[in-house]
Design a protein around this motif. Structure first.
Motif, PDB file in Angstrom:
ATOM      1  N   GLU A  36      -5.260   7.455  -2.540  1.00  0.00           N
ATOM      2  CA  GLU A  36      -4.109   6.973  -3.460  1.00  0.00           C
ATOM      3  C   GLU A  36      -5.039   6.481  -4.621  1.00  0.00           C
ATOM      4  OE1 GLU A  36      -1.039   6.005  -4.470  1.00  0.00           O
ATOM      5  OE2 GLU A  36      -0.705   6.003  -2.315  1.00  0.00           O
ATOM      6  N   ASN A  68      -1.842   5.664   5.293  1.00  0.00           N
ATOM      7  CA  ASN A  68      -0.639   5.792   4.682  1.00  0.00           C
ATOM      8  C   ASN A  68       0.331   6.520   5.644  1.00  0.00           C
ATOM      9  OD1 ASN A  68      -1.424   8.512   4.099  1.00  0.00           O
ATOM     10  ND2 ASN A  68      -0.300   8.392   2.339  1.00  0.00           N
ATOM     11  N   GLY A 124       2.226  11.342   1.384  1.00  0.00           N
ATOM     12  CA  GLY A 124       2.247   9.998   1.065  1.00  0.00           C
ATOM     13  C   GLY A 124       3.374   9.750   0.105  1.00  0.00           C
ATOM     14  N   SER A 125       3.230   8.632  -0.199  1.00  0.00           N
ATOM     15  CA  SER A 125       4.571   8.002  -1.063  1.00  0.00           C
ATOM     16  C   SER A 125       4.551   8.614  -2.392  1.00  0.00           C
ATOM     17  CB  SER A 125       4.398   6.745  -1.549  1.00  0.00           C
ATOM     18  OG  SER A 125       4.864   5.839  -0.402  1.00  0.00           O
ATOM     19  N   VAL A 146      -5.187   2.952  -7.284  1.00  0.00           N
ATOM     20  CA  VAL A 146      -6.148   1.786  -7.016  1.00  0.00           C
ATOM     21  C   VAL A 146      -7.721   2.340  -7.316  1.00  0.00           C
ATOM     22  CG1 VAL A 146      -4.579   0.401  -5.887  1.00  0.00           C
ATOM     23  CG2 VAL A 146      -5.651   2.127  -4.467  1.00  0.00           C
ATOM     24  N   TYR A 196      -5.509  12.315   1.892  1.00  0.00           N
ATOM     25  CA  TYR A 196      -4.789  11.936   0.893  1.00  0.00           C
ATOM     26  C   TYR A 196      -5.472  10.590   0.232  1.00  0.00           C
ATOM     27  CZ  TYR A 196      -1.135  10.035  -2.042  1.00  0.00           C
ATOM     28  OH  TYR A 196      -0.353   9.549  -2.879  1.00  0.00           O
ATOM     29  N   PRO A 230       0.802  -1.286  -0.031  1.00  0.00           N
ATOM     30  CA  PRO A 230      -0.069   0.058   0.057  1.00  0.00           C
ATOM     31  C   PRO A 230       0.872   1.083  -0.066  1.00  0.00           C
ATOM     32  CG  PRO A 230       0.103  -1.022   2.145  1.00  0.00           C
ATOM     33  CD  PRO A 230       0.892  -1.716   1.454  1.00  0.00           C
ATOM     34  N   TYR A 231       2.089   1.415  -0.461  1.00  0.00           N
ATOM     35  CA  TYR A 231       2.693   2.429  -0.834  1.00  0.00           C
ATOM     36  C   TYR A 231       3.012   3.264   0.481  1.00  0.00           C
ATOM     37  CZ  TYR A 231       0.691   1.153  -5.135  1.00  0.00           C
ATOM     38  OH  TYR A 231      -0.033   0.150  -6.259  1.00  0.00           O
ATOM     39  N   PRO A 250      -0.116  -1.255   7.874  1.00  0.00           N
ATOM     40  CA  PRO A 250      -0.042  -0.185   6.800  1.00  0.00           C
ATOM     41  C   PRO A 250      -1.378  -0.613   5.895  1.00  0.00           C
ATOM     42  CG  PRO A 250       2.050  -1.079   6.888  1.00  0.00           C
ATOM     43  CD  PRO A 250       1.274  -1.858   7.762  1.00  0.00           C
ATOM     44  N   HIS A 251      -2.026   0.518   5.288  1.00  0.00           N
ATOM     45  CA  HIS A 251      -3.130   0.154   4.358  1.00  0.00           C
ATOM     46  C   HIS A 251      -3.356   1.393   3.611  1.00  0.00           C
ATOM     47  CE1 HIS A 251      -7.491  -0.154   3.585  1.00  0.00           C
ATOM     48  NE2 HIS A 251      -7.274  -1.586   3.744  1.00  0.00           N
ATOM     49  N   LEU A 252      -4.164   1.130   2.340  1.00  0.00           N
ATOM     50  CA  LEU A 252      -4.339   2.150   1.413  1.00  0.00           C
ATOM     51  C   LEU A 252      -5.060   3.231   2.200  1.00  0.00           C
ATOM     52  CD1 LEU A 252      -5.154   0.369  -1.601  1.00  0.00           C
ATOM     53  CD2 LEU A 252      -3.199   1.727  -1.479  1.00  0.00           C
TER      54      LEU A 252
END
Lengths: 526, 526
Positions: free
Chosen positions: A490, B30, A238-239, A493, A488, A205-206, B25-27
C-alpha cells in the motif's frame, strides 16, 4: 482471436456444450433422468456438478424431449461445475458470452462466440454513473447511502442490459444464448456492480468488502442472459489494485513468462505490477489526474478535439500537433501533455526545474497574469477561438504526476532489490497507456531510460483478460494462483516515496545519470 | 437423543456455529472483509465454502458490526460448505432444524436443537394432499397436469410453513433460527415436495426424475426458515424405494452393522432391504392394500375405532379384541387383520387354503349371501350397530397380500443365495410395522419362522433417520455410499415371483417345513 491450433490443443472455454448419448432407462438401470445425465458427465470428468433445484423440472423435461440423447451446456466454476441447460443432441447454436471492461469512465463490451472462438461485436458506452461523480471517490461518497448504492448498481445493470440487448439483436442472437460473462473492473466498480458497500475502500487501511468474488448467476443480478448464465467478476488484489489490473496481468502474460516484466496502468492512480510467473509484487499510488489531462486548464480526456501529439521546431519554436477526430483543437489529452512538456524541454523552453524561460524572445512565449505560458495553438486555430496555452502552472502540476509515477516505479524495484535494467518488458495499459510515446515519456523522466523496444502499449487489457478467461477456463485457476502470489504494498502510506519524489520532480531527474540517453539542452540547465 | 459422549467425540451437526476472532484489517493485511472470514474458515478446515452473492452485503456488514470477532453459522453440503450467516461473537442462540417424515398419509415434524442436541417438539399432521388422492397413484395421475402439480406442492409447503410456525411459536423461537431441514419421503412425495414431475415413476421401467436431489435453500422453496437454510431431501434408490427407506437404513444402523439384517417397510408396497455394512440389496413389490386394512369391507387405517389386536378362544370360538382410542369398534386395521386371520387359523375356523369351515356349529360363523364369515364384533358392540365380519372373501384378499410379502422376502434371499436363518435382525418399519405381532405374522406365513427376538419394530424410521443426519453430518457421506452400494431389483416384473407366490397363498405355506414352529390344527387340514 480465432486460433489455428488443432482442436485437441485448443483451450476449452468456460462454458461448453457436451454431446452425450445417455443409456436409456431400463429395468436394470433405474437411475433417475437427471442422475443419468450427471453420471454421464462424471464419466467425462465434469464433476462435481451443481444443478439449480428450481431448474430440475425443466432439465428433466428436456432430457426426456431429447430421448436421452442430449447436448448439455456446462459451465466451469473453479471448484465445481454447473449444469446450465440441456438441449436435444442436434442443438447447434453457438455458446455466447460477454467480456466486459467495467471502467470508471466507460464500459466496453465484447460479444464472444465461445464455440467458434471469435469476437462477434464490440461496443463502448460511457459509464452511466458519471452524473453521480466523474471520479470514483465522489461516487464512493455518494454510495454511503444505501439507496444511492442501489441507484448506482441499477444504472450499471440497466446499461448492461440495454447494450447487450442491442449487440445481440444487431447480430441476430438472443439473450438465452448468452451463458457466461467475465467482468474486469477496478475494486470500486466491481463493488458497485455487485451492490456492495465500497465505504472502507477509501479509508485507511483501505479494505474492500470482498477481494475474491463468488460466481454469480445472471438471474441473481437480473441480467438479460440465460438465467443460469455464469458471471465471473475478476478478483481484486487490494482497494487500489482491482480486477482490471488482474485481467491486465493475464493479458500481458505475466503468469506464463520467465522474463521480468513490469505492467503499469496509468491513470489518476498508477498501478504497477512487477514480476514473472514465479513471483509478483504490486502497488498502487496516487499519480494525480494530470496524467489523464484532467487538471490542466485545457486538459481533457482522449476524445475528438484533443491534441494527442506535439512536436516543436527547435529553431522557430513553432509547434505542430495532431488532433483526435480531425477537428479543430479543443484541449489537450495526456499523451499530448507528455509530448508538449518533452518538446518544450528539448528545445529549451523549459528548464530542468520546469520553469518557462521567459528570456526567450518568441511570439509563442507569453507572460500572462497567471505566469509564463507557451502558446500551443492560437485562437485562430482553436474551436473556441481562445489561445490554447501550456502554462508554467500546468507544467508544475504535471511534473508532480510524472514524478509520482517514476517514484512508484523506483520504490517497487527497490523493494525487491532490482534495478530498471533488469526489466525485459515494460507494458503500459490504461486509458492512455497505449498512446504514450515512450521516447517522450523517457525524455521527461516519467518512465525509466530503457531501450525503446522494452516498452509495449497494451490497449484494453481488462477487456482482453476477460475474453481470455472466457475462452480458456484453465486460466481461472491460474488467476487464483496469480492472486495468491501477489505481494501488495500500500503505497499511500510509504514514507520512502517522499524522498524519491523530490528528485523526480525535475526534468528528467536531479540525477541525470539515471537518464543517459536524454540530452539536456544547454539552455535548459537554467 | 442427548448424548453423554465427551464433546470431542460427539458427532458434528449439519449446521454449526464457529466462533472466530479474525485478524483485524491492517495495511499489511489487506484481505477483504469477507475474504478474511473465508480465510479463517479455511484454516478450520471449512473449505471450499460457498457464499450466496446476494448475501455478501449483509454478511460484510455483520462482520464489521462484530468488529471482526464473529460467530459464523456454516452448513455442510457434502462436497462444499455454505456460509449461512454471521453474528457477533457473543451470539448464543441455538441452531434449530426440522426433521420431517414426508409420508403419503401424514407428515411428522421434529423440531431439533442442533446446538444442544435435543428434540424440542414434535407434531404430526395429515398429508394435505389427501383430498387429491388417498393413495399415491391417484395423486400421480392428478399431477400429470402441471398446474395440479403446483397445487400439490403448494399444499405441502403451506402445511410445512403453518406447522413449523406453530411449533416454533409454542417454544418461543422464530423462523430465522432454523438453519436446516432434512426431509425423508417416498420417491413420489419427494418429487411433489420439490415440484418435480412424477409421471414416469409409475410406468415401466419406473424411472424417477431424480434420485439424488441437490441441496435446496429455504428461500428457493419459500419455506419459513432462515432464507439460506439448507434443505436436505433424502435420496431415492428407485421409484418404489424412496428416501424414507434410505432414512430407515440409517435408523436401523445397516451402514455400520456387520450382521446380516433385513428391513421391511410394510404398506401397499412392501419395500425390503437386505445386507450389512458391506453390501445391500433392495427391492419393492406391490403387497396390495390389504396389509394396511384398506380393501377389506371393514378395513381401516390404525386410528381411533380400529380393532388392532384379536384373540379367539379355541373352545368357545368367542373373540376378544382391543380397540384403538378406547372407543366402540368401527373397523379393523392391519395388525388386527393379521391377528384375526392367525387366530381363526389356530382355532381351526380357517383351513390351510383360507376357507372358513362352515361345518363348525357356532353363532360366530355365518353363511351370508356373499359367502361364509366370522363375526368379530356383533352389532351390539360396534359403533354403527352393524356386525363386524371377517368374510372368506376378506381372508382371500388378505392372503394375497401376505403371500406377496413372503414371496418378496424369499426372492430377495434367493437372489443372494442366502436363507432366512442367516438373518440376524429383522426390522419392521412403516405405518403399522411397529404394531405387528411377529408371532401372529409367522403363524400365517407372512414373515419367516425365525426366533421372535430377531424381529424388531422400528417406529418412525424416516423421521429418525432425518434427525440423525441433522445431528451428524458425517452420515451424509455414509448415506451417499449406502446409496452407491445398494443393488436394486425391480420386482414388479420378476417372473420368479409367480411360482413362489402360489405356495405362499396357503396358511402358513404349502411347504410346512418352512414354518416348523407353527402347529397346524387337525381341523384346518381341510
Amino acid at each position: 482471436m480465432p486460433s489455428s491450433l488443432p482442436s485437441w490443443l485448443q483451450p476449452i472455454p468456460l462454458v461448453e456444450t457436451l454431446r452425450l448419448e445417455l443409456a436409456p432407462p431400463h429395468l436394470n438401470d433405474n437411475a433417475g433422468d437427471l442422475d443419468r445425465l450427471v453420471r454421464a458427465l462424471k464419466q467425462e470428468g465434469v464433476t462435481p456438478i451443481h444443478v439449480s433445484p428450481l431448474r430440475i423440472d425443466h432439465l428433466v423435461r428436456e432430457i426426456r424431449n431429447a430421448r436421452f440423447n442430449v447436448a448439455a451446456v456446462v459451465g466451469y466454476a473453479s471448484c465445481h461445475w454447473e449444469l446450465l441447460d440441456v438441449f436435444p443432441l442436434s442443438y447447434e447454436e453457438p455458446i455466447l458470452a460477454f467480456a466486459v471492461d467495467l471502467g470508471t469512465s466507460s464500459l466496453a463490451f465484447y460479444l464472444l462466440d465461445l464455440t467458434w472462438r471469435e469476437i462477434i461485436a464490440q461496443k463502448s458506452i460511457p459509464n452511466p454513473q458519471i452524473p453521480h461523480g466523474e471520479d470514483i471517490l465522489t461516487r464512493i461518497l455518494f454510495a454511503r447511502d444505501e439507496k444511492n448504492r442501489q441507484t448506482l448498481q441499477k444504472l450499471l445493470l440497466d446499461s448492461f442490459n440495454h447494450t447487450m440487448h442491442e449487440m445481440l439483436e444487431q447480430n441476430g442472437f438472443h439473450a438465452e444464448q448468452v451463458f457466461a460473462m467475465a467482468v474486469a473492473g477496478n475494486t470500486t466498480m466491481s463493488h458497485f456492480f455487485l451492490g456492495l458497500d465500497p465505504t472502507h475502500i477509501c479509508r485507511e487501511p483501505y479494505i474492500p468488502a470482498v477481494n475474491r468474488f463468488p460466481f454469480v448467476h445472471a438471474r441473481e443480478l437480473g441480467l438479460s442472459m440465460h438465467p443460469e448464465g455464469l458471471i465471473y467478476v475478476f478478483p481484486n488484489v487490494g482497494s487500489y489494485f482491482g480486477g482490471d489490473l488482474v485481467a491486465g496481468i493475464l493479458a500481458a502474460g505475466f503468469h506464463r513468462s520467465e522474463e521480468l516484466s513490469l505492467l503499469v496502468d496509468v491513470g489518476t492512480n498508477a498501478e504497477v505490477v512487477l514480476g514473472n510467473r514465479d513471483w509478483l509484487i504490486a502497488c498502487a499510488g496516487a499519480a494525480g489526474p494530470a496524467l489523464e489531462g484532467g487538471v490542466m486548464e485545457r486538459g481533457m480526456m482522449a476524445a475528438p478535439g484533443a491534441i494527442d501529439r506535439v512536436r516543436i521546431d527547435p529553431l522557430s519554436l513553432e509547434p505542430s500537433y495532431h488532433v483526435l477526430g480531425d477537428e479543430k483543437p479543443v484541449g489537450i489529452c495526456g499523451s499530448g501533455v507528455i509530448d508538449a512538456v518533452a518538446e518544450m524541454f528539448r528545445v529549451g523552453i523549459l528548464t530542468i526545474q520546469g520553469k518557462i524561460d521567459t528570456s526567450i524572445e518568441s511570439p509563442r512565449i507569453l507572460k500572462t497574469p497567471d505566469g509564463p505560458a507557451y502558446v500551443l495553438a492560437t485562437g485562430e486555430e482553436t474551436a473556441d477561438s481562445r489561445d490554447l496555452l501550456i502554462t508554467e502552472i500546468d507544467v508544475g502540476i504535471f511534473l508532480k504526476s510524472k514524478a509520482a509515477m517514476y517514484t512508484i516505479l523506483t520504490v517497487i524495484l527497490n523493494k525487491v532489490g532490482l534495478s530498471f535494467k533488469d526489466i525485459k518488458r515494460f507494458y503500459m495499459a490504461g486509458t492512455f497507456g497505449n498512446y504514450i510515446d515512450p521516447a517522450m515519456a523517457i525524455r521527461i523522466g516519467m518512465i525509466p531510460d530503457l531501450p525503446l523496444e522494452t516498452y509495449r502499449g497494451l490497449g484494453n487489457t481488462a477487456g482482453r483478460g476477460a475474453a481470455m478467461v472466457l475462452l480458456d477456463r484453465s486460466l481461472l485457476n491460474e488467476l487464483e494462483n496469480v492472486c495468491d502470489r501477489i505481494t501488495y504494498i500500500e503505497l499511500n502510506v510509504n514514507m520512502e516515496l517522499m524522498n524519491e519524489f523530490r528528485g523526480a520532480l525535475f526534468l528528467p531527474h536531479t540525477d541525470p545519470r539515471l537518464f543517459p540517453s536524454v540530452e539536456i539542452p544547454e539552455r535548459s540547465r537554467g
